[in-house]
Motif scaffolding. Structure first.
Motif, short mmCIF file in Angstrom:
data_model
loop_
_atom_site.label_atom_id
_atom_site.label_comp_id
_atom_site.label_asym_id
_atom_site.label_seq_id
_atom_site.Cartn_x
_atom_site.Cartn_y
_atom_site.Cartn_z
N ASN A 20 0.85 -1.19 0.00
CA ASN A 20 0.00 0.00 0.00
C ASN A 20 0.89 1.24 0.00
N ILE A 21 0.28 2.42 -0.18
CA ILE A 21 1.07 3.64 -0.33
C ILE A 21 1.87 3.97 0.93
N ASP A 22 1.34 3.62 2.09
CA ASP A 22 2.08 3.90 3.32
C ASP A 22 3.35 3.05 3.41
N GLN A 23 3.28 1.80 2.96
CA GLN A 23 4.46 0.93 2.93
C GLN A 23 5.47 1.43 1.90
N VAL A 24 4.99 1.90 0.76
CA VAL A 24 5.88 2.45 -0.27
C VAL A 24 6.58 3.70 0.27
N ARG A 25 5.85 4.55 0.97
CA ARG A 25 6.46 5.75 1.55
C ARG A 25 7.52 5.39 2.58
N ARG A 26 7.26 4.38 3.38
CA ARG A 26 8.28 3.96 4.37
C ARG A 26 9.54 3.46 3.68
N ALA A 27 9.37 2.75 2.56
CA ALA A 27 10.51 2.19 1.83
C ALA A 27 11.29 3.24 1.05
N LEU A 28 10.58 4.19 0.43
CA LEU A 28 11.22 5.16 -0.46
C LEU A 28 11.43 6.54 0.16
N GLY A 29 10.87 6.77 1.34
CA GLY A 29 11.00 8.08 1.97
C GLY A 29 9.83 8.97 1.60
N PRO A 30 9.89 10.23 2.03
CA PRO A 30 8.78 11.13 1.76
C PRO A 30 8.64 11.45 0.27
N PRO A 31 7.40 11.54 -0.20
CA PRO A 31 7.19 11.91 -1.61
C PRO A 31 7.57 13.37 -1.86
N GLN A 32 7.75 13.71 -3.11
CA GLN A 32 8.13 15.07 -3.47
C GLN A 32 6.95 16.03 -3.35
N GLU A 33 5.72 15.54 -3.41
CA GLU A 33 4.55 16.39 -3.26
C GLU A 33 4.49 16.90 -1.82
N THR A 34 4.00 18.10 -1.65
CA THR A 34 3.86 18.67 -0.31
C THR A 34 2.39 19.01 -0.06
N LYS A 35 2.05 19.25 1.18
CA LYS A 35 0.67 19.58 1.55
C LYS A 35 0.24 20.91 0.95
N GLU A 36 1.19 21.79 0.67
CA GLU A 36 0.87 23.12 0.17
C GLU A 36 0.54 23.14 -1.33
N GLN A 37 0.92 22.12 -2.06
CA GLN A 37 0.70 22.09 -3.50
C GLN A 37 -0.77 21.82 -3.82
N LYS A 38 -1.17 22.24 -5.01
CA LYS A 38 -2.55 22.00 -5.46
C LYS A 38 -2.84 20.50 -5.50
N ILE A 39 -1.92 19.75 -6.06
CA ILE A 39 -1.99 18.29 -6.02
C ILE A 39 -0.96 17.86 -4.99
N GLY A 40 -1.40 17.65 -3.78
CA GLY A 40 -0.49 17.40 -2.68
C GLY A 40 -0.30 15.93 -2.36
N LEU A 41 0.28 15.70 -1.21
CA LEU A 41 0.57 14.37 -0.71
C LEU A 41 -0.70 13.51 -0.64
N GLU A 42 -1.77 14.10 -0.16
CA GLU A 42 -3.08 13.45 -0.04
C GLU A 42 -4.13 14.41 -0.62
N PRO A 43 -5.24 13.89 -1.12
CA PRO A 43 -6.28 14.79 -1.63
C PRO A 43 -6.97 15.54 -0.49
N THR A 44 -7.39 16.77 -0.78
CA THR A 44 -8.18 17.53 0.18
C THR A 44 -9.59 16.92 0.20
N ALA A 45 -10.42 17.37 1.13
CA ALA A 45 -11.80 16.85 1.20
C ALA A 45 -12.54 17.11 -0.11
N GLU A 46 -12.32 18.27 -0.68
CA GLU A 46 -12.97 18.62 -1.95
C GLU A 46 -12.46 17.73 -3.08
N GLN A 47 -11.14 17.53 -3.15
CA GLN A 47 -10.57 16.66 -4.17
C GLN A 47 -11.01 15.21 -3.98
N MET A 48 -11.12 14.78 -2.73
CA MET A 48 -11.56 13.42 -2.44
C MET A 48 -12.99 13.22 -2.95
N LYS A 49 -13.82 14.21 -2.75
CA LYS A 49 -15.22 14.13 -3.20
C LYS A 49 -15.29 14.09 -4.73
#
Length: 160
Positions: A53-82
């Protein structure tokens, strides 16, 4: 003249013997799946990440290059999730000069595929410890949209 009659048979037999398929994996230059030596020399051991799963991939490869501040961030916002139902979200990882893009479902956390970015197929296979004949996953070329004769990466998908 009689001897020349058997010449085509001899040439065909010699050709078949030369192409007997006796070439081993190590002779072809492809790393064997699960080979600890190949995994140690690879920049990223992608076969280990297949089916995770993505959490296991993140543990193996380190933090992704996406950040929370970006429009397309680490995880989708509530609006993007909807809007997307969390499907086809991506995280980009950089490890030892190799870029890996993981596509995942943010709701279920399941990774759909991993793409190793680059244009040299042999180098990508070697740097990611991939084998084209592995039983646990498929390796598919990702064609350049502007030139379908050129690749921009190798997509790795778990076999079902």
């Amino acid at each position: 003249m009689r001897q020349l009659r058997y010449l085509p048979v001899f040439i065909l037999s010699a050709g078949l013997a030369a192409c007997s398929g006796s070439q081993s994996v190590s002779e072809s230059g492809m790393p064997a799946t699960g080979s600890s030596e190949a995994a140690r020399t690879a920049a990223v051991d992608v076969p280990v990440l297949v089916g995770r799963n993505i959490d296991q991939v993140r543990r193996a490869l380190g933090p992704p290059q996406e950040t929370k501040e970006q429009k397309i961030g680490l995880e989708p916002t509530a609006e993007q999730m909807k809007a997307t139902r969390g499907e086809d979200w991506i995280n980009t990882f950089e490890r030892k000069g190799v870029t890996v893009v993981a596509t995942f479902n943010a709701r279920t956390r399941k990774v759909r595929d991993l793409v190793v970015v680059g244009s040299d197929e042999d180098e990508l296979l070697r740097n990611a410890n991939l084998s084209l004949t592995a039983p646990g996953y498929m390796v598919l070329p990702v064609a350049n949209p502007s030139n379908n004769r050129e690749i921009i990466g190798m997509r790795v998908v778990a076999r079902k």
